[in-house]
Design a protein around this motif. Structure first.
Motif, PDB file in Angstrom:
ATOM      1  N   LYS A 207       0.838  -1.191   0.000  1.00  0.00           N
ATOM      2  CA  LYS A 207       0.000   0.000   0.000  1.00  0.00           C
ATOM      3  C   LYS A 207       0.876   1.245   0.000  1.00  0.00           C
ATOM      4  N   PRO A 208       0.559   2.231  -0.842  1.00  0.00           N
ATOM      5  CA  PRO A 208       1.352   3.457  -0.880  1.00  0.00           C
ATOM      6  C   PRO A 208       1.297   4.190   0.461  1.00  0.00           C
ATOM      7  N   GLY A 209       2.322   4.983   0.716  1.00  0.00           N
ATOM      8  CA  GLY A 209       2.357   5.778   1.931  1.00  0.00           C
ATOM      9  C   GLY A 209       3.774   6.044   2.372  1.00  0.00           C
ATOM     10  N   SER A 277       6.015   3.733 -11.701  1.00  0.00           N
ATOM     11  CA  SER A 277       4.703   4.286 -12.035  1.00  0.00           C
ATOM     12  C   SER A 277       4.325   3.964 -13.473  1.00  0.00           C
ATOM     13  N   ASP A 280       3.007   0.571 -13.789  1.00  0.00           N
ATOM     14  CA  ASP A 280       1.848   0.306 -12.938  1.00  0.00           C
ATOM     15  C   ASP A 280       2.219  -0.578 -11.747  1.00  0.00           C
ATOM     16  N   THR A 282       3.666  -0.387  -7.659  1.00  0.00           N
ATOM     17  CA  THR A 282       3.865   0.489  -6.508  1.00  0.00           C
ATOM     18  C   THR A 282       5.332   0.455  -6.104  1.00  0.00           C
ATOM     19  N   LEU A 314       4.576  10.372  -2.231  1.00  0.00           N
ATOM     20  CA  LEU A 314       3.153  10.709  -2.259  1.00  0.00           C
ATOM     21  C   LEU A 314       2.685  11.013  -3.679  1.00  0.00           C
ATOM     22  N   ASN A 316       3.956   9.937  -6.484  1.00  0.00           N
ATOM     23  CA  ASN A 316       4.004   8.737  -7.327  1.00  0.00           C
ATOM     24  C   ASN A 316       3.236   7.563  -6.735  1.00  0.00           C
ATOM     25  N   ARG A 317       2.500   7.802  -5.649  1.00  0.00           N
ATOM     26  CA  ARG A 317       1.738   6.749  -4.978  1.00  0.00           C
ATOM     27  C   ARG A 317       2.628   5.544  -4.679  1.00  0.00           C
TER      28      ARG A 317
END
Length: 344
Positions: A207-209, A277, A280, A282, A314, A316-317
């Protein structure tokens, strides 16, 4: 010699069409722009073989110039995608072979001035394309090998206008040219089909963050990510084959970065996140050894560096994981550090 010539031309033609097919496959899988132009270049080079077979010297010069121009343009796009150069209009740098060929054909009189000059300029740009690709980062050895082979091919092609009438050199030059053509095509196919070029969607879901973690969490977190294409900056040598790990050290060497070179680290992270990115995927960036960076740079530069990485993640997720020795920070420093990761 006639049978050898035909066999060599067929082998060269097959190699060029085959590498173009692999490049098109890499374009479909990676989403990069460079493979499509490199594929076009090799297809045009196949046309050069056909024109040479039909003894159409003027068209050989025209298509060879187009081949070298598109090949050089594709090599520049490759370096731009790798984040090693920044050019607003890279196509401008690929124009000299085409301009030189038009000039030679319009104003030249004999073979040397009409075709020879054009061929020499174009071959030089094939050499430059090889040098450009060979300047890839040390962690992309397949690209370096493909570039070196292509540069050698260009150097060999440059001798054609001078040695074409030397009969004793003809079989040597022919055999060497065929070998370098096949070698360049083979190594370029390996380059664009490599995981480093295409990338692969990992099985592990992240998960991004942004996360600020302690060293107590390190083994648990990295074990979960050991098969993920992580970009890591570590105090110890990287032990996970799936990771691209740079060691933070004052000792120079491949895959090592001096702790004061924060700008270089930011550049590497930026390129990695753009590539992830585009594929596709993460992106995951791991920073271990923040205290070591503070020792060499001071607190404020490192806090600014981490804030920059947070913004990159953030935008670039992506997932940014920073590990610290909590006991090494006083309450004020730790508060400033936590505010960065809280987004304040």
């Amino acid at each position: 010699m006639g049978v050898m010539l035909i066999a060599g031309q067929l082998l060269s033609l097959f190699a060029k069409v085959a590498v173009a097919a692999f490049l098109l496959k890499a374009y479909l899988h990676s989403g990069r722009r460079s493979p499509i132009y490199l594929a076009i270049a090799w297809l045009v080079s196949a046309v050069v073989v056909l024109m040479d077979t039909l003894d159409m010297e003027t068209l050989v010069a025209v298509f060879y110039a187009l081949f070298s121009a598109v090949l050089f343009y594709g090599s520049l796009l490759f370096l731009i995608e790798e984040g090693q150069v920044s050019l607003k209009r890279p196509w401008i740098w690929a124009l000299p072979p085409i301009v030189g060929t038009i000039y030679s054909l319009l104003l030249g009189s004999g073979w040397e001035s009409r075709v020879g000059v054009s061929y020499g300029i174009s071959a030089f740009y094939v050499f430059l394309a090889g040098v450009t690709i060979a300047s890839a980062e040390a962690d992309f050895p397949t690209a370096r090998r493909a570039g070196i082979a292509l540069a050698l091919f260009g150097l060999h092609e440059m001798d054609y206008p001078v040695l074409r009438d030397v009969q004793w050199f003809a079989p040597i030059g022919f055999a060497l040219g065929a070998f370098l053509t096949v070698l360049s095509a083979y190594l370029m196919a390996k380059m664009v089909l490599s995981e480093r070029f295409i990338g692969s969607k990992p099985a592990v879901e992240v998960k991004p963050g942004v996360r600020l973690l302690t060293r107590r969490d390190y083994e648990r977190v990295v074990t979960h990510l050991k098969d993920y294409p992580v970009l890591a900056f570590l105090r110890e040598p990287n032990t996970f084959p799936a990771w691209t790990g740079y060691m933070l050290t004052a000792v120079t060497g491949d895959m090592r970065i001096h702790p004061t070179n924060l700008a270089r680290m930011s550049e590497i992270v930026s390129r990695y996140l753009r590539e992830a990115s585009a594929q596709d995927v993460t992106g995951v960036v791991v920073i271990d050894g923040v205290e070591f960076l503070v020792t060499y740079n001071g607190l404020q530069p490192v806090l600014k560096f981490l804030a920059t990485l947070r913004d990159m993640a953030l935008v670039n997720r992506a997932l940014l994981l920073v590990f610290i020795e909590e006991g090494a920070w006083n309450p004020k420093e730790l508060s400033m550090l936590k505010r960065i990761f809280a987004g304040e």
